[in-house]
Design a protein around this motif. Structure first.
Motif, PDB file in Angstrom:
ATOM      1  N   PHE A 108     -48.092  17.524  -0.504  1.00  0.00           N
ATOM      2  CA  PHE A 108     -47.865  17.021  -1.604  1.00  0.00           C
ATOM      3  C   PHE A 108     -48.069  16.086  -2.225  1.00  0.00           C
ATOM      4  O   PHE A 108     -48.558  15.060  -2.231  1.00  0.00           O
ATOM      5  N   ARG A 109     -49.103  16.172  -3.365  1.00  0.00           N
ATOM      6  CA  ARG A 109     -49.282  15.312  -4.548  1.00  0.00           C
ATOM      7  C   ARG A 109     -47.819  14.330  -5.034  1.00  0.00           C
ATOM      8  O   ARG A 109     -46.899  15.377  -5.206  1.00  0.00           O
ATOM      9  N   ALA A 110     -48.170  13.059  -4.729  1.00  0.00           N
ATOM     10  CA  ALA A 110     -47.026  12.700  -5.568  1.00  0.00           C
ATOM     11  C   ALA A 110     -47.108  12.674  -6.710  1.00  0.00           C
ATOM     12  O   ALA A 110     -47.911  13.332  -8.092  1.00  0.00           O
ATOM     13  N   PRO A 111     -45.957  12.237  -7.561  1.00  0.00           N
ATOM     14  CA  PRO A 111     -45.567  11.872  -9.133  1.00  0.00           C
ATOM     15  C   PRO A 111     -46.876  10.681  -9.792  1.00  0.00           C
ATOM     16  O   PRO A 111     -47.143  10.102  -9.336  1.00  0.00           O
ATOM     17  N   PRO A 112     -47.715  11.241 -10.321  1.00  0.00           N
ATOM     18  CA  PRO A 112     -48.860  10.682 -11.315  1.00  0.00           C
ATOM     19  C   PRO A 112     -48.393   9.464 -11.253  1.00  0.00           C
ATOM     20  O   PRO A 112     -49.170   8.047 -10.875  1.00  0.00           O
ATOM     21  N   ASP A 113     -47.301   8.637 -11.689  1.00  0.00           N
ATOM     22  CA  ASP A 113     -46.992   7.515 -11.313  1.00  0.00           C
ATOM     23  C   ASP A 113     -46.388   6.639 -10.457  1.00  0.00           C
ATOM     24  O   ASP A 113     -46.148   5.718 -10.333  1.00  0.00           O
ATOM     25  N   VAL A 114     -46.373   7.347  -9.267  1.00  0.00           N
ATOM     26  CA  VAL A 114     -46.146   6.563  -7.683  1.00  0.00           C
ATOM     27  C   VAL A 114     -47.516   7.031  -7.156  1.00  0.00           C
ATOM     28  O   VAL A 114     -47.066   6.654  -6.082  1.00  0.00           O
ATOM     29  N   ALA A 115     -48.605   7.396  -7.363  1.00  0.00           N
ATOM     30  CA  ALA A 115     -49.858   8.247  -6.937  1.00  0.00           C
ATOM     31  C   ALA A 115     -50.288   7.166  -6.710  1.00  0.00           C
ATOM     32  O   ALA A 115     -50.961   6.790  -5.811  1.00  0.00           O
ATOM     33  N   HIS A 116     -50.206   5.989  -7.007  1.00  0.00           N
ATOM     34  CA  HIS A 116     -51.196   4.658  -5.940  1.00  0.00           C
ATOM     35  C   HIS A 116     -50.514   4.273  -4.897  1.00  0.00           C
ATOM     36  O   HIS A 116     -50.616   3.589  -4.340  1.00  0.00           O
ATOM     37  N   ILE A 117     -49.328   4.742  -4.620  1.00  0.00           N
ATOM     38  CA  ILE A 117     -48.159   4.111  -3.635  1.00  0.00           C
ATOM     39  C   ILE A 117     -49.163   4.529  -1.895  1.00  0.00           C
ATOM     40  O   ILE A 117     -48.658   5.570  -1.985  1.00  0.00           O
ATOM     41  N   GLN A 118     -49.384   3.861  -0.984  1.00  0.00           N
ATOM     42  CA  GLN A 118     -49.272   4.008   0.044  1.00  0.00           C
ATOM     43  C   GLN A 118     -48.461   4.760   1.407  1.00  0.00           C
ATOM     44  O   GLN A 118     -47.469   4.109   1.538  1.00  0.00           O
ATOM     45  N   LEU A 119     -49.184   5.559   1.730  1.00  0.00           N
ATOM     46  CA  LEU A 119     -47.738   6.510   2.822  1.00  0.00           C
ATOM     47  C   LEU A 119     -47.789   5.758   4.075  1.00  0.00           C
ATOM     48  O   LEU A 119     -48.772   6.367   4.791  1.00  0.00           O
ATOM     49  N   ASP A 120     -46.881   5.324   4.978  1.00  0.00           N
ATOM     50  CA  ASP A 120     -47.878   5.279   5.982  1.00  0.00           C
ATOM     51  C   ASP A 120     -46.272   5.572   7.408  1.00  0.00           C
ATOM     52  O   ASP A 120     -45.080   5.516   6.637  1.00  0.00           O
ATOM     53  N   ARG A 121     -46.467   6.797   8.875  1.00  0.00           N
ATOM     54  CA  ARG A 121     -45.898   6.892   9.373  1.00  0.00           C
ATOM     55  C   ARG A 121     -45.915   5.449  10.411  1.00  0.00           C
ATOM     56  O   ARG A 121     -46.753   5.726  10.619  1.00  0.00           O
TER      57      ARG A 121
ATOM     58  N   ILE B  92     -40.916  -2.068  -8.943  1.00  0.00           N
ATOM     59  CA  ILE B  92     -42.273  -2.165  -9.544  1.00  0.00           C
ATOM     60  C   ILE B  92     -43.255  -2.349  -8.718  1.00  0.00           C
ATOM     61  O   ILE B  92     -44.637  -1.731  -9.147  1.00  0.00           O
ATOM     62  N   ASN B  93     -43.310  -3.215  -7.699  1.00  0.00           N
ATOM     63  CA  ASN B  93     -44.680  -3.711  -7.557  1.00  0.00           C
ATOM     64  C   ASN B  93     -44.343  -3.565  -5.722  1.00  0.00           C
ATOM     65  O   ASN B  93     -45.102  -3.972  -5.564  1.00  0.00           O
ATOM     66  N   THR B  94     -43.788  -2.235  -5.995  1.00  0.00           N
ATOM     67  CA  THR B  94     -44.070  -1.003  -3.988  1.00  0.00           C
ATOM     68  C   THR B  94     -45.266  -0.991  -5.058  1.00  0.00           C
ATOM     69  O   THR B  94     -45.890  -0.161  -5.397  1.00  0.00           O
ATOM     70  N   VAL B  95     -46.312  -1.089  -3.450  1.00  0.00           N
ATOM     71  CA  VAL B  95     -47.236  -0.542  -3.325  1.00  0.00           C
ATOM     72  C   VAL B  95     -47.471   0.369  -1.963  1.00  0.00           C
ATOM     73  O   VAL B  95     -48.326   0.798  -1.430  1.00  0.00           O
ATOM     74  N   ARG B  96     -46.410  -0.462  -0.797  1.00  0.00           N
ATOM     75  CA  ARG B  96     -46.540   0.601   0.434  1.00  0.00           C
ATOM     76  C   ARG B  96     -45.639   0.996   0.829  1.00  0.00           C
ATOM     77  O   ARG B  96     -44.492   0.568   0.767  1.00  0.00           O
ATOM     78  N   ILE B  97     -45.420   2.125   1.570  1.00  0.00           N
ATOM     79  CA  ILE B  97     -44.043   2.995   2.012  1.00  0.00           C
ATOM     80  C   ILE B  97     -43.817   3.294   3.626  1.00  0.00           C
ATOM     81  O   ILE B  97     -44.997   4.437   3.743  1.00  0.00           O
ATOM     82  N   GLU B  98     -43.073   2.265   4.077  1.00  0.00           N
ATOM     83  CA  GLU B  98     -42.816   2.719   6.110  1.00  0.00           C
ATOM     84  C   GLU B  98     -41.922   3.388   6.101  1.00  0.00           C
ATOM     85  O   GLU B  98     -41.628   3.064   5.488  1.00  0.00           O
ATOM     86  N   VAL B  99     -42.412   4.781   6.904  1.00  0.00           N
ATOM     87  CA  VAL B  99     -41.033   5.817   7.391  1.00  0.00           C
ATOM     88  C   VAL B  99     -41.267   5.620   8.493  1.00  0.00           C
ATOM     89  O   VAL B  99     -42.432   5.702   9.693  1.00  0.00           O
ATOM     90  N   ARG B 100     -39.952   4.673   9.506  1.00  0.00           N
ATOM     91  CA  ARG B 100     -40.419   4.442  11.244  1.00  0.00           C
ATOM     92  C   ARG B 100     -39.099   5.045  11.592  1.00  0.00           C
ATOM     93  O   ARG B 100     -38.299   4.768  11.426  1.00  0.00           O
ATOM     94  N   ALA B 101     -39.470   5.594  12.527  1.00  0.00           N
ATOM     95  CA  ALA B 101     -38.563   6.643  13.676  1.00  0.00           C
ATOM     96  C   ALA B 101     -38.348   5.246  14.366  1.00  0.00           C
ATOM     97  O   ALA B 101     -39.013   4.348  15.297  1.00  0.00           O
ATOM     98  N   HIS B 102     -36.936   5.007  14.657  1.00  0.00           N
ATOM     99  CA  HIS B 102     -36.644   3.912  15.423  1.00  0.00           C
ATOM    100  C   HIS B 102     -35.163   4.256  15.923  1.00  0.00           C
ATOM    101  O   HIS B 102     -34.297   5.074  16.196  1.00  0.00           O
ATOM    102  N   GLU B 103     -34.901   3.822  17.755  1.00  0.00           N
ATOM    103  CA  GLU B 103     -34.347   3.729  18.316  1.00  0.00           C
ATOM    104  C   GLU B 103     -33.089   2.484  18.460  1.00  0.00           C
ATOM    105  O   GLU B 103     -34.011   2.057  18.807  1.00  0.00           O
ATOM    106  N   GLY B 104     -31.610   3.242  18.344  1.00  0.00           N
ATOM    107  CA  GLY B 104     -30.512   2.676  19.224  1.00  0.00           C
ATOM    108  C   GLY B 104     -30.463   1.363  17.826  1.00  0.00           C
ATOM    109  O   GLY B 104     -31.010   2.228  16.327  1.00  0.00           O
ATOM    110  N   ALA B 105     -30.109   0.601  17.730  1.00  0.00           N
ATOM    111  CA  ALA B 105     -29.395  -0.269  17.327  1.00  0.00           C
ATOM    112  C   ALA B 105     -29.848  -1.177  16.290  1.00  0.00           C
ATOM    113  O   ALA B 105     -30.838  -1.980  16.779  1.00  0.00           O
TER     114      ALA B 105
END
Length: 137
Positions: free
Chosen positions: A23-36, A121-134
């Motif tokens: 899906f398209r991101a809201p216009p104010d955050v469309a510049h943010i890169q999403l990594d998985r 305000i200066n967020t340019v990238r968001i990473e979602v990382r699956a992680h095992e354990g503590a």
């Protein structure tokens, strides 16, 4: 078709679609890169930003690997980065259900939703990382 069946077919369609951002991101955050980033037990399959009459959230789906029996020890690390690579915020969150059930003729999946507001305000990238354990302290 009954509404729950339509919803289920829609969810499966999103999971099986080829792109990581359905899906398209809201216009104010469309510049943010999403990594998985996947773990050995769970794949972060989809990720997108949305704001539906409320706060900004990163949401998506994770898929259980075929050989995996237990996903209760897996969580998601959501990290917000600045342009220079600096970590602005890190959030530990769980997908639901934590034990991803085996589904007949469907992918074995769970969903996640992580509130990001207030977003630095200066967020340019968001990473979602699956992680095992503590995490180590």
């Amino acid at each position: 078709m009954k509404p729950p069946l339509i919803f289920l077919l829609g969810v499966i369609g999103v999971i099986l679609a080829g792109c990581a951002t359905p899906f398209r991101a809201p216009p104010d955050v469309a510049h943010i890169q999403l990594d998985r980033v996947d773990s050995p037990l769970v794949s972060v399959e989809k990720i997108w930003l949305e704001r539906k009459k409320g706060p900004l959230v990163v949401t998506g789906f994770v898929l259980k690997e075929l050989s995996t029996d237990d996903t209760t020890g897996t969580h998601l690390d959501v990290t917000l980065f600045a342009a220079d690579g600096r970590v602005l915020r890190s959030i530990v969150e769980h997908f639901e259900p934590r034990q991803i059930p085996r589904r007949y003729r469907q992918p074995d999946y769970a969903t996640y939703r992580v509130v990001l507001d207030p977003l630095p305000i200066n967020t340019v990238r968001i990473e979602v990382r699956a992680h095992e354990g503590a995490h180590s302290s």
